[in-house]
Every structure is written in C-alpha cells, then in structure tokens.
Design a protein around this motif. Sequence first.
Motif, short mmCIF file in Angstrom:
data_model
loop_
_atom_site.label_atom_id
_atom_site.label_comp_id
_atom_site.label_asym_id
_atom_site.label_seq_id
_atom_site.Cartn_x
_atom_site.Cartn_y
_atom_site.Cartn_z
N ASP A 18 0.80 -1.23 0.00
CA ASP A 18 0.00 0.00 0.00
C ASP A 18 0.83 1.28 0.00
O ASP A 18 0.27 2.37 0.05
CB ASP A 18 -0.94 0.03 1.21
CG ASP A 18 -1.94 -1.11 1.19
OD1 ASP A 18 -2.10 -1.75 0.14
OD2 ASP A 18 -2.55 -1.37 2.24
N ALA A 19 2.15 1.18 -0.05
CA ALA A 19 3.01 2.36 0.10
C ALA A 19 2.74 3.41 -0.99
O ALA A 19 2.64 4.59 -0.71
CB ALA A 19 4.48 1.95 0.09
N GLN A 56 -3.65 -2.39 -2.10
CA GLN A 56 -3.06 -2.88 -3.34
C GLN A 56 -2.38 -4.22 -3.09
O GLN A 56 -1.73 -4.40 -2.07
CB GLN A 56 -2.04 -1.84 -3.80
CG GLN A 56 -1.41 -2.07 -5.10
CD GLN A 56 -0.58 -0.85 -5.48
OE1 GLN A 56 -0.71 -0.38 -6.58
NE2 GLN A 56 0.26 -0.34 -4.61
N TRP A 57 -2.56 -5.13 -4.03
CA TRP A 57 -1.92 -6.43 -3.96
C TRP A 57 -1.15 -6.63 -5.25
O TRP A 57 -1.60 -6.24 -6.33
CB TRP A 57 -2.96 -7.53 -3.82
CG TRP A 57 -3.76 -7.45 -2.58
CD1 TRP A 57 -3.54 -8.13 -1.41
CD2 TRP A 57 -4.93 -6.66 -2.35
NE1 TRP A 57 -4.49 -7.80 -0.48
CE2 TRP A 57 -5.36 -6.90 -1.03
CE3 TRP A 57 -5.65 -5.77 -3.14
CZ2 TRP A 57 -6.48 -6.28 -0.49
CZ3 TRP A 57 -6.75 -5.15 -2.60
CH2 TRP A 57 -7.16 -5.41 -1.30
N TYR A 58 0.00 -7.29 -5.15
CA TYR A 58 0.84 -7.54 -6.33
C TYR A 58 1.25 -9.00 -6.33
O TYR A 58 1.60 -9.57 -5.29
CB TYR A 58 2.07 -6.64 -6.31
CG TYR A 58 2.99 -6.85 -7.49
CD1 TYR A 58 2.57 -6.54 -8.78
CD2 TYR A 58 4.25 -7.38 -7.33
CE1 TYR A 58 3.39 -6.73 -9.87
CE2 TYR A 58 5.09 -7.58 -8.42
CZ TYR A 58 4.65 -7.25 -9.69
OH TYR A 58 5.46 -7.45 -10.77
N LEU A 66 -3.92 -5.92 -8.14
CA LEU A 66 -5.29 -5.52 -7.82
C LEU A 66 -5.20 -4.29 -6.94
O LEU A 66 -4.36 -4.21 -6.05
CB LEU A 66 -6.02 -6.66 -7.10
CG LEU A 66 -7.52 -6.46 -6.90
CD1 LEU A 66 -8.26 -6.54 -8.24
CD2 LEU A 66 -8.08 -7.51 -5.95
N LEU A 67 -6.07 -3.32 -7.20
CA LEU A 67 -6.03 -2.04 -6.49
C LEU A 67 -7.43 -1.62 -6.08
O LEU A 67 -8.37 -1.73 -6.86
CB LEU A 67 -5.43 -0.96 -7.42
CG LEU A 67 -5.49 0.49 -6.96
CD1 LEU A 67 -4.56 0.73 -5.77
CD2 LEU A 67 -5.11 1.42 -8.11
N TYR A 85 -8.01 -4.11 -11.82
CA TYR A 85 -7.29 -5.37 -11.97
C TYR A 85 -6.36 -5.31 -13.18
O TYR A 85 -6.79 -4.92 -14.27
CB TYR A 85 -8.29 -6.51 -12.12
CG TYR A 85 -7.69 -7.88 -12.28
CD1 TYR A 85 -6.77 -8.38 -11.36
CD2 TYR A 85 -8.06 -8.69 -13.34
CE1 TYR A 85 -6.23 -9.65 -11.52
CE2 TYR A 85 -7.54 -9.97 -13.49
CZ TYR A 85 -6.62 -10.44 -12.57
OH TYR A 85 -6.09 -11.70 -12.72
N ALA A 86 -5.12 -5.69 -12.97
CA ALA A 86 -4.14 -5.84 -14.03
C ALA A 86 -3.83 -7.33 -14.12
O ALA A 86 -3.08 -7.87 -13.31
CB ALA A 86 -2.88 -5.05 -13.72
N PRO A 87 -4.45 -8.04 -15.08
CA PRO A 87 -4.29 -9.50 -15.15
C PRO A 87 -2.91 -9.93 -15.65
O PRO A 87 -2.18 -9.12 -16.21
CB PRO A 87 -5.38 -9.92 -16.13
CG PRO A 87 -5.66 -8.72 -16.95
CD PRO A 87 -5.36 -7.53 -16.10
#
Length: 135
Positions: A18-19, A56-58, A66-67, A85-87
């Motif tokens: 999340d930074a 946010q997850w990466y 995912l944001l 979402y960035a698939p």
Amino acid sequence: MPHWKDHPPLPATWQRSDAGILPLWWDRLCSQTSQQSAALFAAGLFTEDRRRPIAQWYNAATDSALLVAPESSPEWPVQRFGIFYAPPGGGFTQVHSAPHEWHPREPRKSPTEREAFQAAVAEAERFLQVEMYFV
C-alpha cells in the motif's frame, strides 16, 4: 462486521503493498489508451499518487495486481472506491462490483468513508480468492 478469521487466507503469491501506486498501473493503462486519456482516468488516480486510502496487492510470479482506490473526483458530492485489476500477461480492467460509496458532506452518516473502503477491500479479497482458480 465479519472477523478476518472468517475469510480464507489470500493466496500466498498475492502480497499487499500500500506504500504507493505501482508503476505497473500507469504502464498498463497507457498500453490500452493514450497518455492523455490515461491521465484523466478515474479523476487522475494514476498520475497523481495523492488520494488515500488505497489497498493494493501484487503478484510478482504473474506480474499482475489488484487495487482499491478512490475513483471519483474529490469535488463530487458522492465519492466511490473502485477496484482495478491488471491481469497476468498485460491489460487493465475495472472490476464491476457493488458501489462502495460515501457522502463527504455527511461524514458521520453510514456508510462512512472507512466503511466504504473496508467493504471494497473485502470484495477485492474475495476477487483474489476466485482469481486464483482461473490463473
């Protein structure tokens, strides 16, 4: 409100970060639209890392993300959190979900900003649980 133990754990490949908004978002959005259109998308969310809160997850293994972030302009009377979402492999999409809204002019009226954010984060985590079965 459900307790965190009531939800299955997120897949280990998804790490919370999340930074600051990952550069991946800008790159993916620009690959689908022009830089000018990307700069205007979601009220400038991806050009100005100023709007909080975000979640946010990466996933480094698949280069996907995912944001959860505010998607409406700060001056709008109704604010909304969006899920983006960035698939794996490229692309960018907004996840259509229940509206996670609040009214800034009525900060104590439910749903509050905090309640809307928590609901959007919970929905994003459910999305990640389902996503792991398709990737």
